[in-house]
Design a protein around this motif. Sequence first.
Motif, PDB file in Angstrom:
ATOM      1  N   GLY A   1       0.534  -1.240   0.042  1.00 54.41           N
ATOM      2  CA  GLY A   1      -0.101  -0.195  -0.044  1.00 54.41           C
ATOM      3  C   GLY A   1       0.924   1.285   0.153  1.00 54.41           C
ATOM      4  O   GLY A   1       0.307   2.244   0.447  1.00 54.41           O
ATOM      5  N   ALA A   2       2.128   1.213  -0.765  1.00 53.18           N
ATOM      6  CA  ALA A   2       3.053   2.380  -0.783  1.00 53.18           C
ATOM      7  C   ALA A   2       3.529   2.466  -2.135  1.00 53.18           C
ATOM      8  O   ALA A   2       3.454   1.609  -2.819  1.00 53.18           O
ATOM      9  CB  ALA A   2       4.169   2.295   0.167  1.00 53.18           C
ATOM     10  N   LEU A   3       3.834   3.788  -2.474  1.00 52.33           N
ATOM     11  CA  LEU A   3       4.253   4.213  -3.674  1.00 52.33           C
ATOM     12  C   LEU A   3       5.459   5.092  -3.641  1.00 52.33           C
ATOM     13  O   LEU A   3       5.495   6.092  -2.768  1.00 52.33           O
ATOM     14  CB  LEU A   3       3.137   4.584  -4.627  1.00 52.33           C
ATOM     15  CG  LEU A   3       3.414   5.273  -5.931  1.00 52.33           C
ATOM     16  CD1 LEU A   3       2.280   5.012  -6.815  1.00 52.33           C
ATOM     17  CD2 LEU A   3       3.918   6.718  -5.802  1.00 52.33           C
ATOM     18  N   VAL A   4       6.453   5.075  -4.378  1.00 51.24           N
ATOM     19  CA  VAL A   4       7.495   5.978  -4.512  1.00 51.24           C
ATOM     20  C   VAL A   4       7.510   6.303  -5.896  1.00 51.24           C
ATOM     21  O   VAL A   4       7.792   5.563  -6.943  1.00 51.24           O
ATOM     22  CB  VAL A   4       8.831   5.549  -3.934  1.00 51.24           C
ATOM     23  CG1 VAL A   4       9.941   6.569  -3.989  1.00 51.24           C
ATOM     24  CG2 VAL A   4       8.688   5.056  -2.401  1.00 51.24           C
ATOM     25  N   ALA A   5       7.567   7.665  -6.113  1.00 49.26           N
ATOM     26  CA  ALA A   5       7.798   8.292  -7.532  1.00 49.26           C
ATOM     27  C   ALA A   5       8.755   9.364  -7.543  1.00 49.26           C
ATOM     28  O   ALA A   5       8.777  10.084  -6.488  1.00 49.26           O
ATOM     29  CB  ALA A   5       6.315   8.665  -7.889  1.00 49.26           C
ATOM     30  N   TRP A   6       9.413   9.423  -8.622  1.00 51.62           N
ATOM     31  CA  TRP A   6      10.452  10.848  -8.712  1.00 51.62           C
ATOM     32  C   TRP A   6      10.551  11.278 -10.112  1.00 51.62           C
ATOM     33  O   TRP A   6      10.173  10.473 -11.097  1.00 51.62           O
ATOM     34  CB  TRP A   6      11.592  10.095  -8.001  1.00 51.62           C
ATOM     35  CG  TRP A   6      12.348   9.024  -8.882  1.00 51.62           C
ATOM     36  CD1 TRP A   6      13.354   9.316  -9.881  1.00 51.62           C
ATOM     37  CD2 TRP A   6      12.107   7.614  -8.412  1.00 51.62           C
ATOM     38  NE1 TRP A   6      13.956   8.004 -10.364  1.00 51.62           N
ATOM     39  CE2 TRP A   6      13.110   7.237  -9.476  1.00 51.62           C
ATOM     40  CE3 TRP A   6      11.471   7.063  -7.639  1.00 51.62           C
ATOM     41  CZ2 TRP A   6      13.106   5.667  -9.499  1.00 51.62           C
ATOM     42  CZ3 TRP A   6      11.595   5.596  -7.682  1.00 51.62           C
ATOM     43  CH2 TRP A   6      12.437   5.059  -8.821  1.00 51.62           C
ATOM     44  N   ALA A   7      11.067  12.414 -10.116  1.00 52.17           N
ATOM     45  CA  ALA A   7      11.590  12.907 -11.319  1.00 52.17           C
ATOM     46  C   ALA A   7      12.817  13.239 -11.103  1.00 52.17           C
ATOM     47  O   ALA A   7      13.251  14.318 -10.305  1.00 52.17           O
ATOM     48  CB  ALA A   7      10.535  14.308 -11.755  1.00 52.17           C
ATOM     49  N   ALA A   8      13.996  12.803 -11.974  1.00 51.57           N
ATOM     50  CA  ALA A   8      15.284  13.056 -11.762  1.00 51.57           C
ATOM     51  C   ALA A   8      15.995  13.464 -13.077  1.00 51.57           C
ATOM     52  O   ALA A   8      15.630  12.948 -14.125  1.00 51.57           O
ATOM     53  CB  ALA A   8      15.854  11.557 -11.272  1.00 51.57           C
ATOM     54  N   PRO A   9      16.922  14.241 -13.071  1.00 50.20           N
ATOM     55  CA  PRO A   9      17.572  14.589 -14.363  1.00 50.20           C
ATOM     56  C   PRO A   9      18.510  13.696 -14.878  1.00 50.20           C
ATOM     57  O   PRO A   9      18.848  12.561 -14.222  1.00 50.20           O
ATOM     58  CB  PRO A   9      18.330  15.842 -14.034  1.00 50.20           C
ATOM     59  CG  PRO A   9      18.874  15.533 -12.272  1.00 50.20           C
ATOM     60  CD  PRO A   9      17.684  14.958 -11.765  1.00 50.20           C
ATOM     61  N   GLU A  10      18.961  13.962 -16.067  1.00 46.17           N
ATOM     62  CA  GLU A  10      19.596  12.960 -16.803  1.00 46.17           C
ATOM     63  C   GLU A  10      21.156  12.869 -16.252  1.00 46.17           C
ATOM     64  O   GLU A  10      21.586  11.810 -15.993  1.00 46.17           O
ATOM     65  CB  GLU A  10      19.990  13.358 -18.312  1.00 46.17           C
ATOM     66  CG  GLU A  10      20.588  12.210 -19.345  1.00 46.17           C
ATOM     67  CD  GLU A  10      19.740  10.907 -19.594  1.00 46.17           C
ATOM     68  OE1 GLU A  10      20.249   9.735 -19.502  1.00 46.17           O
ATOM     69  OE2 GLU A  10      18.581  11.193 -19.312  1.00 46.17           O
ATOM     70  N   GLN A  11      21.656  14.142 -16.054  1.00 46.63           N
ATOM     71  CA  GLN A  11      22.847  14.189 -14.930  1.00 46.63           C
ATOM     72  C   GLN A  11      22.807  14.821 -13.687  1.00 46.63           C
ATOM     73  O   GLN A  11      21.896  15.931 -13.704  1.00 46.63           O
ATOM     74  CB  GLN A  11      24.060  14.657 -16.093  1.00 46.63           C
ATOM     75  CG  GLN A  11      24.404  13.858 -17.430  1.00 46.63           C
ATOM     76  CD  GLN A  11      24.890  12.756 -17.065  1.00 46.63           C
ATOM     77  OE1 GLN A  11      25.665  12.543 -16.292  1.00 46.63           O
ATOM     78  NE2 GLN A  11      24.856  11.923 -18.129  1.00 46.63           N
ATOM     79  N   LEU A  12      23.466  14.212 -12.713  1.00 44.32           N
ATOM     80  CA  LEU A  12      23.134  14.862 -11.505  1.00 44.32           C
ATOM     81  C   LEU A  12      24.174  15.860 -11.221  1.00 44.32           C
ATOM     82  O   LEU A  12      25.268  15.353 -11.252  1.00 44.32           O
ATOM     83  CB  LEU A  12      23.080  13.706 -10.277  1.00 44.32           C
ATOM     84  CG  LEU A  12      22.556  14.188  -9.028  1.00 44.32           C
ATOM     85  CD1 LEU A  12      21.182  14.319  -9.150  1.00 44.32           C
ATOM     86  CD2 LEU A  12      22.639  12.914  -8.052  1.00 44.32           C
ATOM     87  N   ALA A  13      23.839  16.935 -10.817  1.00 43.51           N
ATOM     88  CA  ALA A  13      24.904  17.962 -10.611  1.00 43.51           C
ATOM     89  C   ALA A  13      25.649  17.684  -9.400  1.00 43.51           C
ATOM     90  O   ALA A  13      24.768  17.131  -8.393  1.00 43.51           O
ATOM     91  CB  ALA A  13      24.329  19.293 -10.614  1.00 43.51           C
ATOM     92  N   PRO A  14      26.965  18.322  -9.318  1.00 44.40           N
ATOM     93  CA  PRO A  14      27.587  17.997  -7.913  1.00 44.40           C
ATOM     94  C   PRO A  14      26.908  18.415  -6.740  1.00 44.40           C
ATOM     95  O   PRO A  14      27.075  17.819  -5.555  1.00 44.40           O
ATOM     96  CB  PRO A  14      29.096  18.747  -8.085  1.00 44.40           C
ATOM     97  CG  PRO A  14      29.145  18.753  -9.570  1.00 44.40           C
ATOM     98  CD  PRO A  14      27.749  18.867 -10.134  1.00 44.40           C
ATOM     99  N   ASP A  15      26.317  19.605  -6.885  1.00 37.84           N
ATOM    100  CA  ASP A  15      25.467  20.097  -5.773  1.00 37.84           C
ATOM    101  C   ASP A  15      23.973  19.814  -5.472  1.00 37.84           C
ATOM    102  O   ASP A  15      23.241  20.484  -4.865  1.00 37.84           O
ATOM    103  CB  ASP A  15      25.658  21.447  -5.521  1.00 37.84           C
ATOM    104  CG  ASP A  15      25.482  22.354  -6.752  1.00 37.84           C
ATOM    105  OD1 ASP A  15      24.694  21.596  -7.959  1.00 37.84           O
ATOM    106  OD2 ASP A  15      25.145  23.638  -6.913  1.00 37.84           O
ATOM    107  N   ALA A  16      23.660  18.850  -6.194  1.00 35.18           N
ATOM    108  CA  ALA A  16      22.054  18.558  -6.323  1.00 35.18           C
ATOM    109  C   ALA A  16      21.614  17.995  -4.920  1.00 35.18           C
ATOM    110  O   ALA A  16      22.723  16.989  -4.476  1.00 35.18           O
ATOM    111  CB  ALA A  16      21.699  17.733  -7.468  1.00 35.18           C
TER     112      ALA A  16
END
Length: 420
Positions: A59-74
């Motif tokens: 009964g749980a869900l995890v969703a995300w929107a993530a960039p193609e490349q992760l910036a060093p300070d993200a």
Amino acid sequence: MPDPMQFMSGLAEFVSAGPTSYHAVATMADGLVAAGFTRLDERQDWAGVSGRRFFTRGGALVAWAAPEQLAPDAGVRIVGTHTDSPALKLKPEPSFTRAGWQQANVEVYGGPLLDSWLDRELGLAGRIVTLDGAEHLVATGPVLRISQIAPHLDRSVNERLSIDRQYELMPSYGLGDGPDVFEWVCAQAGVPAGETAFGDIHVYPVQAPAVFGIGSEFFASSRLDNLSSTYPAYQAIRTVRPGRDIALFAAFDHEEVGSGTACGAAGPILSDALVRIADGYGLGRDAYQALLARSSCVSADAAHAVNPNHAGKYDPVVQPAMNRGPALKVNAQQRYATDAASSVLWERACRAVGVPHQSFVSNNDVACGTTIGPITAQRLGIATVDVGVPILSMHSTREMCGTSDPWYLSQALGAYWAGA
């Protein structure tokens, strides 16, 4: 962009489609796929973690929107809610006969207002799992009722207002030698007679949500704790596009019974997701810990509006009201995770979209509840702020909120995810 009343129509449909956590997650999963999210399977390797993705666990869900490349300070911007509500749940061997009535043997899930379950039509909903592991969702119409004793037979009934959980809370569903209630529910789900099956089946109120009030300013429904947070977050994440930070939505189960399960906030589901996302970017252990240090969480769970008939139970100065925006929840004992640093996150998000907001703090003589906020802060060590839509009759089968506040909350959550 829908206006608040259109938004409340969507919330009403969401509540009706989600009588249990399993149904709410199934509804969100369908909506996320329709919005372009990719569904992942925890049992398989994740070929990639960037873009818009999600997975479910019970009964749980995890969703995300993530960039193609992760910036060093993200970092990761997390919004946490929960999908469950206080309820009654079928016990094993749930059918018995008493005084010629067919009754369902139930146990109490969480901390409901028990009297709100009396004298109303009730349905059965949840999941059935067969021996092959297949899950079948089911939701019936009105089939049960828990009837009060008439005052003619108990002159003290209006004074005592107490309910024996074992003997006065059993719903009736038929007369004489009716069917076993679990076998009947299995038949409604299309599970063949005689097939071994197990169920997580809850009793739920079937009355439809409604807008009311002289100015249509109020909304009454079951499960506003906590679909009044889950639906706004779900609607906001559907429109989020990958940005600099990872925007992540975690809708946990089992908050009402302590969160200590495989799909609860005190369990591993959120850290499992974060570790696998970090692995997808090739982050080592040190880089992962640095990512967490740059991350934050908004814990969204229903707050208390002041009840005018019980005003003495609230703080005499800080008095949240309906339709004045979501409330920042503060507690010196850290029953909420809010502190000065995390409050800034919420203030920036509300200012970015012009959303009004207010505060909630308990009367010093009245203990408050808690949320997934302190659990998340403890498990991950990240800045966490607790917020929520002010409601009345929390844990009743018929809670109420203002018709503007869920929309306000969704706007603020969207601004937080967008980088405010």
